[in-house]
Write an enzyme that holds these catalytic residues in place. Structure first.
Site, PDB file in Angstrom:
ATOM      1  N   CYS A   1       0.834  -1.207   0.000  1.00 37.43           N
ATOM      2  CA  CYS A   1       0.000   0.000   0.000  1.00 37.43           C
ATOM      3  C   CYS A   1       0.869   1.258   0.000  1.00 37.43           C
ATOM      4  O   CYS A   1       1.342   1.700   1.056  1.00 37.43           O
ATOM      5  CB  CYS A   1      -0.924  -0.014   1.213  1.00 37.43           C
TER       6      CYS A   1
ATOM      7  N   CYS B   1      -0.403   4.174   2.053  1.00 39.04           N
ATOM      8  CA  CYS B   1      -0.170   4.055   3.500  1.00 39.04           C
ATOM      9  C   CYS B   1       1.305   4.302   3.854  1.00 39.04           C
ATOM     10  O   CYS B   1       1.600   4.901   4.886  1.00 39.04           O
ATOM     11  CB  CYS B   1      -0.533   2.653   4.006  1.00 39.04           C
ATOM     12  N   ASP B   2       2.228   3.838   3.013  1.00 39.76           N
ATOM     13  CA  ASP B   2       3.627   3.762   3.454  1.00 39.76           C
ATOM     14  C   ASP B   2       4.633   4.611   2.667  1.00 39.76           C
ATOM     15  O   ASP B   2       5.804   4.686   3.053  1.00 39.76           O
ATOM     16  CB  ASP B   2       4.098   2.294   3.408  1.00 39.76           C
TER      17      ASP B   2
END
Ligand code: FAD
Ligand code: NAP
Length: 312
Positions: free
Chosen positions: A136, A139-140
């Site tokens: 993801c 997200c990261d």
């Protein structure tokens, strides 16, 4: 254990589940929707959505899903933050048990549990997940400011992840097993024009090379898919974007699934059990888009209403 009885239970709050919920609530079915572990579904882990109809400019995935959930709630759907872990579809009404120890019973069911990211299946991938290996970028990506990262895959997800990562990383490699991308042409063009993106064609990942103190990844062993050539690439992060598998484990003892685990449907949304309907990425392996998932959600709700009417 509590008992919640409903005419219609909907599993999942992605575009399919939310649309089914909105239609069913407006038909006075008083549906219950259970979110599952990813409220809002897959679009909550992306940024720009440019192809959902009704918006002249890109909208953010998490915002779009908030709107769909609120829309379903506003027309009367009871939306519950829980996850279903056990089911029995051999009885009437159907029985469900949740992680919060709630028992639900339902006269009909719409399964819109969507799909989850696939992994490469390497031991080293498992070891370094969360330590440089991710599925993801939204997200990261932030953790890879001015770093070098790689994305494996050649579909829309891989190319979108790579483009998003260029906002943070100094260099992004796309590693793809063929010499042509599967992604839409508009995304391909953006990737080819982006100076930060470099391609490894006809390549697969043989191993993720890591260090243990601190635990992190430092590189990849890459294998050619056309000959026996191996090479190494120094990277700080790897994003796996090789597609998705349907979330159907719960249903395997009850429903007909194909060899990839997708629910087999007839006439769009009918499963092999009367009163059980499937909508979205959980059964559709051809299109897998937010708009098509929403469309299937609409069809499933209309069919559930007809089923309940004839049954009563
Ligand atoms: P999902 O969105 O997968 O939702 C599944 C729902 O089921 C979740 O709420 C989950 O919590 C729930 N669930 C799972 N198991 C259980 C359980 N046991 N009990 C209860 N609930 C459960 N499509 C586009 O059209 N445009 C885009 O720009 C786009 N971008 C994307 C970007 C990324 C990174 C990804 C991964 C996908 C993208 N897609 C896009 C595809 C799109 O997200 C999917 O086609 C769509 O979300 C499918 O909707 P769905 O409702 O079928 O399932
Ligand atoms: P996908 O379209 O199935 O693509 C998966 C990619 O990973 C393919 O390029 C595939 O290679 C490669 N791959 C598969 N298994 C592999 C393995 N074991 N090792 C290495 N590579 C592997 O999946 P996706 O990109 O996640 O997209 C899923 C669905 O969501 C699609 O329908 C897509 O259109 C949709 N989506 C839409 C948008 C958008 O509209 N903007 C954004 C994201 C996703 P091959 O090409 O060789 O098969």
């Amino acid at each position: 254990m509590n008992n919640n009885h409903t005419k219609l239970l909907i599993l999942g709050s992605g575009p399919a589940g939310c649309t089914a919920a909105t239609y069913a609530a407006r038909s006075n079915l008083n549906p219950i929707l259970v979110h599952g572990n990813q409220p809002g579904g897959q679009l909550t882990i992306t940024t720009d959505v440019e192809n959902y109809p009704g918006f002249a400019n890109a909208v953010q995935g998490p915002w779009l899903m908030e709107q769909m959930i609120d829309q379903a709630r506003n027309v009367g759907c009871n939306i519950i933050n829980d996850n279903i872990r056990e089911i029995n579809l051999n009885v009437s009404p159907f029985i469900f048990k949740s992680d919060k120890e709630i028992k639900y019973t339902a006269e009909s069911l719409i399964i819109s549990t969507g799909a989850s990211a696939k992994w490469l299946g390497l031991e080293s991938e498992e070891k370094y997940r969360g330590f440089g290996v991710s599925a993801c970028a939204t997200c990261d990506a932030f953790f890879f400011k001015e770093k070098i990262v790689a994305v494996v895959g050649g579909g829309n997800t891989a190319v979108e992840e790579a483009l998003f990562l260029t906002k943070f990383a100094k260099k992004v490699f796309i590693i793809h097993r063929r010499d042509k991308l599967r992604a839409e042409k508009i995304l391909q063009k953006r990737a080819f024009e982006n100076e930060k993106i470099k391609f490894f064609w006809n390549s697969s990942i043989a191993e993720i090379i890591g260090a243990d103190n601190p635990k992190k990844i430092i590189g990849l062993k890459i294998k050619s898919t056309i000959d026996d050539h191996f090479s190494e690439l120094e990277i700080d992060g790897l994003f796996v974007a090789i597609g998705h598998k349907p979330n159907t484990k719960l249903f395997e003892n009850f429903l007909d699934l194909d060899n990839e685990g997708y629910i087999i449907t007839k006439k769009q949304v009918f499963t092999n059990i009367k009163g059980v309907f499937a909508a979205g990425d959980v059964h559709d392996k051809a299109y897998r888009q937010a708009v098509t998932a929403a469309g299937y959600g609409c069809m499933a709700a209309i069919e559930a209403e007809q089923y309940l009417e004839l049954k009563i």
